[in-house]
Design a protein around this motif. Structure first.
Motif, short mmCIF file in Angstrom:
data_model
loop_
_atom_site.label_atom_id
_atom_site.label_comp_id
_atom_site.label_asym_id
_atom_site.label_seq_id
_atom_site.Cartn_x
_atom_site.Cartn_y
_atom_site.Cartn_z
N TYR A 148 0.81 -1.22 0.00
CA TYR A 148 0.00 0.00 0.00
C TYR A 148 0.85 1.27 0.00
CZ TYR A 148 0.69 0.95 5.03
OH TYR A 148 1.23 1.27 6.25
N LEU A 149 2.05 1.20 0.59
CA LEU A 149 2.92 2.36 0.61
C LEU A 149 3.48 2.64 -0.79
CD1 LEU A 149 4.88 1.61 3.90
CD2 LEU A 149 2.97 3.20 3.59
N HIS A 150 3.78 1.58 -1.52
CA HIS A 150 4.26 1.73 -2.89
C HIS A 150 3.14 2.30 -3.77
CE1 HIS A 150 6.33 0.85 -6.65
NE2 HIS A 150 5.23 0.25 -7.07
N VAL A 151 1.94 1.78 -3.61
CA VAL A 151 0.80 2.28 -4.38
C VAL A 151 0.59 3.77 -4.10
CG1 VAL A 151 -1.71 2.16 -4.68
CG2 VAL A 151 -0.36 0.06 -4.56
N ALA B 262 1.02 6.70 -6.84
CA ALA B 262 -0.17 7.51 -7.14
C ALA B 262 0.13 9.00 -6.98
CB ALA B 262 -1.32 7.10 -6.23
N ILE B 263 0.90 9.34 -5.96
CA ILE B 263 1.29 10.74 -5.76
C ILE B 263 2.13 11.23 -6.94
CG2 ILE B 263 2.70 12.29 -4.35
CD1 ILE B 263 1.86 10.53 -1.91
N ILE B 264 3.10 10.42 -7.34
CA ILE B 264 3.95 10.79 -8.48
C ILE B 264 3.09 10.97 -9.73
CG2 ILE B 264 5.80 9.97 -10.00
CD1 ILE B 264 6.97 8.55 -7.49
N GLY B 265 2.05 10.16 -9.85
CA GLY B 265 1.16 10.25 -11.01
C GLY B 265 0.22 11.44 -10.99
N VAL C 173 -10.84 4.54 -5.61
CA VAL C 173 -10.22 3.45 -4.87
C VAL C 173 -9.61 2.49 -5.89
CG1 VAL C 173 -10.52 1.66 -3.11
CG2 VAL C 173 -11.94 3.72 -3.03
N SER C 174 -10.45 1.64 -6.46
CA SER C 174 -9.99 0.59 -7.36
C SER C 174 -9.33 1.12 -8.62
CB SER C 174 -11.16 -0.32 -7.75
OG SER C 174 -11.71 -0.93 -6.60
N ALA C 175 -9.78 2.27 -9.11
CA ALA C 175 -9.24 2.81 -10.36
C ALA C 175 -7.74 3.05 -10.28
CB ALA C 175 -9.95 4.12 -10.72
N ILE C 176 -7.23 3.23 -9.07
CA ILE C 176 -5.78 3.36 -8.88
C ILE C 176 -5.22 2.17 -8.12
CG2 ILE C 176 -3.97 4.67 -7.70
CD1 ILE C 176 -5.42 7.23 -8.45
N ALA D 29 -5.07 -0.98 -10.16
CA ALA D 29 -4.44 -0.84 -11.47
C ALA D 29 -3.08 -1.53 -11.49
CB ALA D 29 -4.28 0.64 -11.82
N ALA D 30 -2.72 -2.07 -12.64
CA ALA D 30 -1.41 -2.70 -12.78
C ALA D 30 -0.30 -1.67 -12.60
CB ALA D 30 -1.30 -3.37 -14.15
N ASP D 31 -0.56 -0.45 -13.03
CA ASP D 31 0.41 0.64 -12.91
C ASP D 31 -0.28 1.83 -12.24
OD1 ASP D 31 2.17 2.78 -13.26
OD2 ASP D 31 2.82 2.12 -15.24
N PRO D 32 -0.23 1.94 -10.91
CA PRO D 32 -0.93 3.02 -10.20
C PRO D 32 -0.49 4.41 -10.63
CG PRO D 32 -0.27 1.31 -8.65
CD PRO D 32 0.40 0.99 -9.96
N GLN D 33 0.79 4.58 -10.95
CA GLN D 33 1.26 5.89 -11.38
C GLN D 33 0.62 6.29 -12.70
OE1 GLN D 33 5.53 6.38 -11.50
NE2 GLN D 33 5.41 8.12 -12.88
N LYS D 34 0.58 5.39 -13.64
CA LYS D 34 -0.03 5.67 -14.94
C LYS D 34 -1.53 5.93 -14.78
CE LYS D 34 -0.80 3.70 -19.54
NZ LYS D 34 -0.63 2.49 -20.38
N ALA D 35 -2.20 5.13 -13.95
CA ALA D 35 -3.64 5.31 -13.74
C ALA D 35 -3.94 6.69 -13.15
CB ALA D 35 -4.17 4.21 -12.83
N ALA D 36 -3.14 7.09 -12.18
CA ALA D 36 -3.32 8.41 -11.56
C ALA D 36 -3.05 9.52 -12.57
CB ALA D 36 -2.40 8.55 -10.35
#
Length: 212
Positions: free
Chosen positions: A24-27, A31-34, A188-191, A194-201
């Protein structure tokens, strides 16, 4: 255009379970970077000690990026870690109580599940309102009203408080929610899933920015 009083566009709500097999910390960091602007930690089944430990680890990351951290429905945890704010539902700790007990709270969110809540002292005490849920979602089972895009538009006419659209929000419906009057999209789930949380964000944030 209506003046924006809520400076956050993309709001991530996460729990460890929501992140499936990912840390969860990585996600959260990806997500912040995205492009995520604000994060809420929502853990329903932990002890206060466990919740505090998990929130402190997350806050190290949000502080590093100057991202506000909101704690879901646990005043003890929010105060203990010095969170930016708290978000509560209709059956949680009342906003009026939070105002008395936590003077330094910088953001008090309150979920609107039925329209009569708008006339309550609890809504008056809140800084922003979660429209919950906009669409049916498996992450929230105890729902009263499924608002839909039309519900956002109806609520927008009845309050000047910032509206956070949550529940089944994703890249396909974010634009419609903003156009209906939401100030912010919470996912929630949209990020998290996601396989790539940064890209999704990143993709979500750009949709929102194009529709300001």
């Amino acid at each position: 255009m209506r003046r924006r009083s809520f400076p956050y566009l993309l709001y991530l709500v996460l729990s460890e379970a929501d992140c499936l097999e990912k840390n969860y910390l990585h996600v959260a960091e990806q997500a912040i970077i995205g492009g995520v602007d604000i994060i809420q930690l929502r853990e329903k089944d932990l002890t206060a000690k466990e919740y505090i430990a998990k929130a402190q680890r997350l806050k190290e990351i949000t502080d590093r990026y100057a991202i506000p951290l909101i704690i879901n429905d646990n005043l003890e945890v929010a105060k203990k870690i010095g969170a930016f704010g708290i978000h509560v539902g209709n059956n949680d700790v009342p906003p009026t109580h939070i105002r008395k007990e936590w003077k330094s709270c910088q953001s008090l969110g309150y979920s609107i599940e039925f329209i009569e809540q708008l006339q309550s002292k609890e809504t008056e005490a809140a800084d922003c309102l979660g429209i919950s849920p906009v669409f049916h979602t498996p992450t929230k089972k105890d729902t009263v009203t499924t608002w839909g895009i039309e519900g956002i538009a109806a609520l927008r006419k009845l309050t000047d408080k910032p509206l956070i659209a949550i529940g089944g929000m994703n890249a396909a419906n974010a634009e419609a929610a903003l156009k209906a009057g939401a100030d912010c999209i919470a996912v929630v789930s949209a990020i998290c899933a996601a396989a790539d949380p940064q890209k999704a964000a990143y993709e979500l944030k750009n949709i929102l920015l194009r529709n300001l």
